[in-house]
Design a protein around this motif. Structure first.
Motif, mmCIF file in Angstrom:
data_model
loop_
_atom_site.group_PDB
_atom_site.id
_atom_site.type_symbol
_atom_site.label_atom_id
_atom_site.label_comp_id
_atom_site.label_asym_id
_atom_site.label_seq_id
_atom_site.Cartn_x
_atom_site.Cartn_y
_atom_site.Cartn_z
ATOM 1 N N LYS A 18 22.403 27.416 56.708
ATOM 2 C CA LYS A 18 21.789 27.855 55.568
ATOM 3 C C LYS A 18 20.487 28.294 55.234
ATOM 4 C CE LYS A 18 23.164 24.328 52.591
ATOM 5 N NZ LYS A 18 23.119 23.107 53.802
ATOM 6 N N ILE A 19 19.982 28.876 54.661
ATOM 7 C CA ILE A 19 18.714 29.818 54.450
ATOM 8 C C ILE A 19 18.317 28.414 54.149
ATOM 9 C CG2 ILE A 19 17.739 30.752 53.315
ATOM 10 C CD1 ILE A 19 19.279 32.015 55.452
ATOM 11 N N GLY A 20 16.997 28.459 53.758
ATOM 12 C CA GLY A 20 16.286 27.083 53.570
ATOM 13 C C GLY A 20 16.406 25.188 54.960
ATOM 14 N N ASP A 21 16.758 25.146 55.094
ATOM 15 C CA ASP A 21 17.876 24.078 55.922
ATOM 16 C C ASP A 21 15.941 24.224 57.179
ATOM 17 O OD1 ASP A 21 20.123 23.260 55.282
ATOM 18 O OD2 ASP A 21 21.013 24.380 57.162
ATOM 19 N N LEU A 22 15.552 23.033 57.137
ATOM 20 C CA LEU A 22 14.720 22.919 58.045
ATOM 21 C C LEU A 22 15.285 22.848 59.487
ATOM 22 C CD1 LEU A 22 12.509 20.333 56.690
ATOM 23 C CD2 LEU A 22 12.149 22.254 57.147
ATOM 24 N N VAL A 23 14.631 23.448 61.087
ATOM 25 C CA VAL A 23 15.043 23.484 62.102
ATOM 26 C C VAL A 23 14.598 23.140 62.351
ATOM 27 C CG1 VAL A 23 17.311 24.980 61.982
ATOM 28 C CG2 VAL A 23 14.847 25.874 62.303
ATOM 29 N N LEU A 24 14.696 22.871 63.915
ATOM 30 C CA LEU A 24 13.485 22.441 65.213
ATOM 31 C C LEU A 24 14.652 23.471 66.492
ATOM 32 C CD1 LEU A 24 12.396 20.513 66.625
ATOM 33 C CD2 LEU A 24 14.716 18.896 67.052
ATOM 34 N N LEU A 25 13.434 23.884 67.380
ATOM 35 C CA LEU A 25 13.802 24.950 68.189
ATOM 36 C C LEU A 25 14.030 23.489 69.132
ATOM 37 C CD1 LEU A 25 13.755 27.871 69.399
ATOM 38 C CD2 LEU A 25 11.407 27.717 70.091
ATOM 39 N N LEU A 31 14.233 28.024 57.808
ATOM 40 C CA LEU A 31 14.951 29.162 58.769
ATOM 41 C C LEU A 31 15.057 30.040 57.334
ATOM 42 C CD1 LEU A 31 16.997 30.192 60.482
ATOM 43 C CD2 LEU A 31 18.784 28.493 58.847
ATOM 44 N N LEU A 32 14.724 31.216 57.715
ATOM 45 C CA LEU A 32 15.146 32.409 56.178
ATOM 46 C C LEU A 32 15.589 33.018 56.329
ATOM 47 C CD1 LEU A 32 10.541 33.407 56.665
ATOM 48 C CD2 LEU A 32 11.806 32.226 55.477
ATOM 49 N N GLU A 33 16.120 33.790 57.371
ATOM 50 C CA GLU A 33 17.424 34.644 57.708
ATOM 51 C C GLU A 33 18.391 34.127 59.050
ATOM 52 O OE1 GLU A 33 16.921 39.801 57.336
ATOM 53 O OE2 GLU A 33 15.084 38.083 58.440
ATOM 54 N N ASN A 71 16.897 18.858 58.586
ATOM 55 C CA ASN A 71 17.099 18.419 57.548
ATOM 56 C C ASN A 71 17.379 19.589 56.677
ATOM 57 O OD1 ASN A 71 16.950 17.004 55.200
ATOM 58 N ND2 ASN A 71 15.091 16.700 55.370
ATOM 59 N N GLU A 72 19.238 19.631 56.182
ATOM 60 C CA GLU A 72 19.065 20.337 54.968
ATOM 61 C C GLU A 72 19.219 20.674 53.684
ATOM 62 O OE1 GLU A 72 23.657 20.049 54.925
ATOM 63 O OE2 GLU A 72 23.789 20.273 57.390
ATOM 64 N N ALA A 73 19.128 21.862 53.552
ATOM 65 C CA ALA A 73 18.427 21.982 52.209
ATOM 66 C C ALA A 73 19.624 21.963 51.116
ATOM 67 C CB ALA A 73 18.447 23.587 52.217
ATOM 68 N N GLY A 74 18.683 21.145 50.502
ATOM 69 C CA GLY A 74 20.139 20.487 49.438
ATOM 70 C C GLY A 74 20.816 21.577 48.417
#
Length: 67
Positions: free
Chosen positions: A2-9, A26-28, A64-67
């Motif tokens: 979801k938007i705001g999650d930290l993601v790894l490529l 993640l922005l969109e 890391n999931e956004a809270g």
């Protein structure tokens, strides 16, 4: 994811991914028509250089999931 999650490529065969192995926010996400079908793409703000890039969502893992 979801938007705001930290993601790894994740690593891919696309050498154009200059942010491979990096973490970003993640922005969109949105589906886009491509030759041979549809694919979902995500816009990510990369932490290393502040660049915003578009990558296939399937090439991202949630770090890391956004809270």
């Amino acid at each position: 994811m979801k938007i705001g999650d930290l993601v790894l490529l994740k690593g891919t065969m696309w050498s154009s991914y200059s942010h491979e192995g990096e973490v970003g926010m993640l922005l969109e996400t949105k589906a886009m028509a491509m030759q041979g079908g549809n694919a979902e793409f995500s816009r990510v703000l990369w932490s290393k250089d502040g660049d915003v890039g578009l990558v296939k969502t399937e090439h991202l893992d949630v770090f890391n999931e956004a809270g």
